[in-house]
Structure formats: C-alpha cells, structure tokens
Design an enzyme around this catalytic site. Structure first.
Site, PDB file in Angstrom:
ATOM      1  N   GLU A  54       0.838  -1.209   0.000  1.00 25.00           N
ATOM      2  CA  GLU A  54       0.000   0.000   0.000  1.00 25.00           C
ATOM      3  C   GLU A  54       0.877   1.265   0.000  1.00 25.00           C
ATOM      4  OE1 GLU A  54      -1.888   0.767   3.812  1.00 25.00           O
ATOM      5  OE2 GLU A  54      -3.584   1.770   2.853  1.00 25.00           O
ATOM      6  N   LYS A 108      -9.640   2.108  -2.065  1.00 26.31           N
ATOM      7  CA  LYS A 108      -9.815   1.565  -0.702  1.00 26.31           C
ATOM      8  C   LYS A 108     -11.138   2.037  -0.107  1.00 26.31           C
ATOM      9  CE  LYS A 108      -7.143   1.432   3.649  1.00 26.31           C
ATOM     10  NZ  LYS A 108      -5.922   1.993   4.286  1.00 26.31           N
ATOM     11  N   CYS A 113      -5.220  -2.982   3.145  1.00 29.71           N
ATOM     12  CA  CYS A 113      -4.823  -2.749   4.534  1.00 29.71           C
ATOM     13  C   CYS A 113      -6.000  -2.792   5.524  1.00 29.71           C
ATOM     14  CB  CYS A 113      -4.028  -1.433   4.628  1.00 29.71           C
ATOM     15  SG  CYS A 113      -2.977  -1.382   6.112  1.00 29.71           S
TER      16      CYS A 113
END
Ligand SMILES: NC(=O)CCC(=O)C(=O)O
Length: 265
Positions: free
Chosen positions: A40, A112, A147
């Site tokens: 990431e 995300k 994440c």
C-alpha cells in the site's frame, strides 16, 4: 501459479522517483512469476499524511502508472502494483490500487473502501471507494482489498460472492498491531476458503515502524510463506485447484444463512 510479494522498504531518505525506479527494478527481477504484488502507498508511505496530496497522481496516466506498466510488460507478469495516492477526476484524493496485465495494460483499479485513522490522517484526507473489484487471471480470480479493509469481513464475503478465489491485500500495517495482521490474514483465508496474499511495507516511515511480515495463506489456513520485518521478496507456488477442492471437501460456504432476523424486528 507462482506469486511474488515484494515487501518494499519505504525509506524516508529516498525520493519518490527513486522509489518508483527501485520498485520497477524489483518487479523486473520477478520475471519467473505469474503474479507480482507490491504494498500500500509505497511511493510515499501509508502514514506520511503530508505527502498524500503533494504526491497524488492520476491512476491512468501518472508516473507510477507509467513505471509499473513498463515493468509489468518487461517482466511479462500480472502486476498488482499496490496502491498510490490518486487524484480522481472529481478532485477527490483516493487510496487506489492498480493492476496491470503482462502486456502492461491497466486491467483494474480499486479505491480503498475503509479509510484508516478515526477522524485523522487517511480518514479525513482521502475519499472512500465504494466498489468491490475482482480481476480474472488465467487460473484464478483476484479479489482486491487494502490494509484496514482486512478488518471488515463483509467486504471479503462480497468479493467471494463475486467469484474471488485469491484475496490480495497490499498494506502499510504498523508493527505494534502485528498480531492482528497475521490473525486477520489467516481468518480471511479460512472463512472464505481462499488464498490470501497480504503484502506489507518494511522498515519505518513517518515515525511508524512497519510490521512487514507479508504473508501468504492457503484456503485451508496454512501459512505458505511469511516475511521478516525488512525489505524482502516472498515467492510461493499457488495450486490453482486448491480453492475449489477445499470448498468441495468442506463446503461451509454453502451453509451460510442469510437474512437472519434481528432482535425486535
Ligand atoms: N494503512 C492502514 O490501513 C493501517 C491499518 C491499521 O493500522 C490497522 O488496521 O490496525
């Protein structure tokens, strides 16, 4: 299928452009792999909040797109190039993953969905994505997450319902929550009977020591490989038949009960 996870070290002394060139060389070195994964926000560091806007770029024609497209083509690999701070056409800032074909074409982007920070950092600086994304490769279908998304099992169930067999999770996870990282990676693999490829950053940036410990878990929950704390490349062989075999031999996904009644409803 051979997968290589590049646990990239985000050194605060290194320039963003040098990181791009170094990541591109590391990708080129993985030419024997079918799929290569980066972490990431590796151009800036997931906790380097002040760099997000300054280093934001377009997903489809920015400098990371250019470097990674060429690296994927040169290596002849599918490349999950981790995520970048993306400046969207709507003016918003997104934490966006890029996936390239072995010909260097941009196959997919994923913004995300769950932003980290509880009213600080990414949670206020970035806009949230809203779309689940899968990518069909020869032999497997990837489901994309990033994440902090790892903490939200419903996202992964959505990906599995959309056909995902290999869950790919680039991350910049802090060392102080390493125990959660490995536990959650194993849980997502077991509950979804899917491969989990979770690729983190090594070293330390913005004063936050990174967990590293990139990990590959198979659909039965066995850890196939796990990195240490520093920059490292993990290479694993994935058995393309294993997801179907586990789902057939232990068909727990078929026993899901949807639409349960809530108390008082
Ligand atoms: N970059 C992140 O999303 C960090 C997530 C994290 O630290 C956690 O979930 O814990």
């Amino acid at each position: 299928m051979r997968a290589s996870l590049i646990q990239f070290g985000v050194d605060p002394q290194e320039s963003v452009d040098s990181r791009r060139q170094r990541a591109a060389s590391l990708v080129r070195e993985q030419s024997g792999a079918d799929l290569v994964v980066l972490p990431e926000l590796w151009t800036v560091g997931a906790f380097a909040y002040e760099s997000f806007a300054a280093e934001a770029e377009r997903a489809a024609d920015g400098p990371t797109h250019e470097a990674m497209s060429k690296a994927a083509r040169d290596a002849g690999v599918w490349l999950h190039a981790g995520s970048i701070p993306e400046r969207g056409a709507d003016g918003g800032l997104y934490n966006t993953s890029l996936v390239f074909t072995p010909e260097g074409e941009l196959a997919a982007t994923y913004r995300k969905i769950h932003r980290f920070g509880f009213d600080q950092g990414e949670a206020v600086l970035m806009s949230a994505g809203a779309d689940l994304v899968t990518v069909a490769l020869p032999g497997t279908t990837l489901g994309l997450a990033t994440c902090y998304d790892l903490r939200f099992p419903e996202l992964f169930r959505g990906l599995v319902d959309a056909g995902a067999q290999t869950l790919v999770i680039p991350a910049g996870w802090p060392a102080r929550r390493l125990a959660h990282w490995t536990l959650l990676a194993k849980a997502r693999a077991v509950e979804n009977q899917a491969y989990v490829l979770a690729c983190g950053t090594g070293g330390s940036h913005a004063g936050v020591p990174q967990a590293g410990h990139s990990i590959v878990v198979d659909p039965w929950g066995e850890v196939l490989a796990e990195a240490g704390e520093d920059e490292e490349v993990l290479t694993v062989e994935l058995d393309e038949e294993k997801v179907a075999a586990v789902r057939e031999q232990f068909p727990a996904l078929k026993d899901r009960r949807l639409g349960l009644r809530t108390p008082g409803a």
